[in-house]
Design a protein around this motif. Structure first.
Motif, PDB file in Angstrom:
ATOM      1  N   ASN A   1      14.224  -0.809  -1.863  1.00 11.29           N
ATOM      2  CA  ASN A   1      15.629  -0.704  -2.271  1.00 11.29           C
ATOM      3  C   ASN A   1      15.963   0.677  -2.831  1.00 11.29           C
TER       4      ASN A   1
ATOM      5  N   LEU B   1      29.447  -2.528   2.586  1.00  9.92           N
ATOM      6  CA  LEU B   1      28.559  -1.988   1.566  1.00  9.92           C
ATOM      7  C   LEU B   1      29.200  -2.110   0.178  1.00  9.92           C
ATOM      8  N   SER B   2      30.491  -1.826   0.101  1.00  8.42           N
ATOM      9  CA  SER B   2      31.205  -1.932  -1.174  1.00  8.42           C
ATOM     10  C   SER B   2      31.264  -3.368  -1.662  1.00  8.42           C
TER      11      SER B   2
ATOM     12  N   LEU C   1      29.067  -5.703  -1.079  1.00 11.78           N
ATOM     13  CA  LEU C   1      27.742  -6.026  -1.609  1.00 11.78           C
ATOM     14  C   LEU C   1      27.587  -5.471  -3.021  1.00 11.78           C
ATOM     15  N   PHE C   2      28.030  -4.254  -3.215  1.00 11.70           N
ATOM     16  CA  PHE C   2      27.915  -3.606  -4.521  1.00 11.70           C
ATOM     17  C   PHE C   2      28.725  -4.338  -5.585  1.00 11.70           C
ATOM     18  N   GLU C   3      29.926  -4.762  -5.228  1.00 11.91           N
ATOM     19  CA  GLU C   3      30.832  -5.348  -6.217  1.00 11.91           C
ATOM     20  C   GLU C   3      30.547  -6.820  -6.506  1.00 11.91           C
TER      21      GLU C   3
ATOM     22  N   GLU D   1      23.185  -8.057 -10.828  1.00  9.04           N
ATOM     23  CA  GLU D   1      22.113  -7.114 -11.137  1.00  9.04           C
ATOM     24  C   GLU D   1      20.770  -7.846 -11.115  1.00  9.04           C
TER      25      GLU D   1
ATOM     26  N   VAL E   1      28.103   3.989  -4.894  1.00  8.42           N
ATOM     27  CA  VAL E   1      27.435   2.827  -4.309  1.00  8.42           C
ATOM     28  C   VAL E   1      25.960   3.133  -4.061  1.00  8.42           C
TER      29      VAL E   1
ATOM     30  N   ILE F   1      23.655   0.679  -6.181  1.00  9.94           N
ATOM     31  CA  ILE F   1      23.456  -0.591  -5.489  1.00  9.94           C
ATOM     32  C   ILE F   1      21.999  -1.013  -5.444  1.00  9.94           C
ATOM     33  N   ARG F   2      21.080  -0.079  -5.668  1.00  9.02           N
ATOM     34  CA  ARG F   2      19.662  -0.451  -5.661  1.00  9.02           C
ATOM     35  C   ARG F   2      19.356  -1.447  -6.767  1.00  9.02           C
TER      36      ARG F   2
ATOM     37  N   LYS G   1      21.130  -3.838  -7.472  1.00  3.47           N
ATOM     38  CA  LYS G   1      21.545  -5.145  -6.951  1.00  3.47           C
ATOM     39  C   LYS G   1      20.531  -5.667  -5.940  1.00  3.47           C
TER      40      LYS G   1
ATOM     41  N   VAL H   1      19.628  -4.068  -3.091  1.00  3.15           N
ATOM     42  CA  VAL H   1      20.012  -3.695  -1.725  1.00  3.15           C
ATOM     43  C   VAL H   1      19.500  -2.294  -1.424  1.00  3.15           C
TER      44      VAL H   1
END
Length: 513
Positions: free
Chosen positions: A26, A249-250, A252-254, A258, A292, A296-297, A299, A301
């Motif tokens: 990730n 991608l956004s 997934l981030f939002e 965590e 992101v 995002i890591r 999260k 991903v």
């Protein structure tokens, strides 16, 4: 289940295993190289490795080759002997097998439809997609704000088109609340929406919208699902392709929680043709991608950018990419030589060879690799012979693809679209209600006007329109004309007696006629 993904062999005679640590999967990555140097095969073997370790994958198939992941390789394929020879060189026991795949397609032709709502896309990404100017982007932001306040759900393109028509019609009122809203800007946005619709993007917006959980599934054997987005047709609209993947991608981030540093990623996202994401991108969008990529890591991903040249990726984002596979870069021009030098400087040096020369000289199927080691330290650059894939190299037969699509449980959820009550329906209902009220308000005022006209025309007026007034006679008409003429003529003479005489004469005259 292991702790590493075998990528290939490096070192002397390619006998040293080059592996990607699953716990750092990730930490993002880069697959770069000129056309025809083996990027697609590297992408395929990484997807196989993650899937085999129970990690779901999402990737876009821009050439149609990656569908081969759904079928096992075969000894009858033309590269079998070459693959077996390479496997022996790098110490790999090559076993052919297929992997669980789910096919998606924005146009619903080569996979299950994949959709997003207009509200989920948001004004920033839509402005990028529509290539709007700053004032036009401001108008679009006002429209989204108005939709929130007026409870007008924006689900598909016709919802946004209806909302923009409403904004244009009430521009003066809306300008008083939110600042100047120019009908000209609204018209420009509407024209850009028409272009987008002509490109087929209307099918991208709507419901049921994609549930992120459906991208993060494993099959019954614990293998991660490989989600393949058919992008051959989508690549005809490169801005649409890049914007859609950035939206995903956004999201997934939002939306993902965590998780810190998991033992393996929860999802790996491969962003092919990554240069399209940054070409002519406004600063706000690049900043969003950087945010992101940086966060995002946590999260769980991992994001892997695939592009021809590392220079296509902004430095702030390039610095976040810890796992790298650099295929050959050709240096035909001065700019190419400069890019090659910059690419070589991003690797941890290896005393056995000059990285710049090696990146230029590696053949197809070879690469300079560097993977994160213990404690996240970048590994020493190594010239690596990339392993052959276990799945089929190249696209699968259309009949097999159709069979895999039909067997997928995603069909019952996404194949049929839903058009529920939203901004378009609500604005239309408001317009119809207002039209009825206006019609009802005009009806009572129209009746007195008609009755007054009838009264002036000497028809009997009693509140009803059913009984006509008696037919006028010639004498009554003559009397009225005579009276009027007599009064007028007498006034001109200024004599009361003259008025009486003239009235009598004219009255006799008209009666005799």
């Amino acid at each position: 289940m292991g702790e590493t993904i075998f990528v290939g062999g490096g070192g002397e005679a390619y006998g040293v295993p080059q592996t990607l640590l699953l716990k750092y999967g990730n930490r993002h990555g880069l697959i770069a190289g000129a056309t025809g140097t083996g990027k697609t095969v590297t992408l395929q073997i990484l997807a196989e490795g993650f899937s085999a370790e129970g990690v779901p994958v999402f990737m876009a198939d821009v050439k149609g080759d990656l569908s081969g992941l759904g079928a096992a390789g075969s000894p009858s394929q033309k590269l079998h002997d070459s693959f077996m020879k390479r496997a022996a060189t790098i110490g790999l026991d090559l076993q052919y097998r297929s992997f669980p795949v789910t096919f998606w397609d924005m146009f619903g032709e080569k996979g299950h439809p994949i959709r997003a709502t207009v509200a989920e896309m948001g004004p920033l990404l839509l402005s990028r997609l529509l290539e709007l100017t700053e004032p036009q982007e401001g108008v679009l932001n006002v429209a989204f704000r108005l939709a929130d306040e007026e409870e007008l759900p924006l689900l598909d393109l016709k919802d946004l088109q209806a909302l923009l028509a409403f904004v244009a019609e009430h521009a003066s009122e809306i300008s008083g609340r939110f600042g100047l809203v120019s009908p000209t800007s609204v018209g420009a946005i509407q024209r850009r929406l028409l272009v987008l619709e002509n490109q087929g993007a209307a099918q991208m917006f709507g419901e049921p919208a994609l549930d992120l959980a459906d991208l993060m599934r494993c099959d019954a054997n614990g293998a991660g699902m490989i989600n393949i987005l058919a992008a051959e047709k989508l690549m005809n609209a490169p801005r649409l392709y890049a914007t859609f993947l950035l939206w995903l991608l956004s999201e997934l981030f939002e939306n993902l929680p965590e998780v810190g540093d998991p033992d393996k990623p929860k999802l790996v996202f491969f962003f092919d043709e990554a240069h399209l994401l940054f070409t002519d991108a406004p600063k706000a969008l690049v900043a969003k991608v950087e945010q992101v990529a940086r966060l995002i890591r946590s999260k769980g991903v991992g994001v892997y950018f695939i592009t021809q040249n590392p220079a296509d990726v902004p430095e702030m984002i390039l610095g976040q990419l810890g796992n790298r596979v650099q295929h050959a870069l050709r240096a035909f021009t001065a700019k190419d030589q400069k890019d090659l030098k910059l690419a070589s400087e991003t690797y941890r040096p290896n005393p056995r060879f000059a990285i710049e020369d090696t990146i230029r000289d590696v053949g197809t199927g070879e690469a300079v690799t560097s993977f994160l080691e213990a404690k996240g330290i970048p590994g020493v650059a190594e010239r690596t012979l990339v392993r052959p894939p276990s799945s089929q190299l190249g696209p699968i037969d259309p009949a097999l693809r159709a069979q895999l699509i039909a067997a997928s449980p995603m069909g019952t959820k996404y194949n049929t679209g839903v058009d529920r009550d939203s901004a378009y329906e609500r604005l239309r209902a408001r317009a119809e209600h207002a039209a009825k009220e206006a019609e009802a308000a005009e009806a009572p005022s129209a009746q007195p006007k008609e009755d007054s006209r009838e009264f002036r025309n000497a028809r009997r007026y009693d509140g009803s329109r059913t009984e006509a007034a008696p037919k006028k006679t010639t004498s009554s008409r003559s009397d009225s004309i005579g009276e009027a003429f007599a009064k007028s003529f007498a006034r001109s003479l200024g004599s009361k007696s003259g008025q009486a005489v003239i009235r009598g004469v004219l009255g006799s005259l008209f009666r005799s006629r």
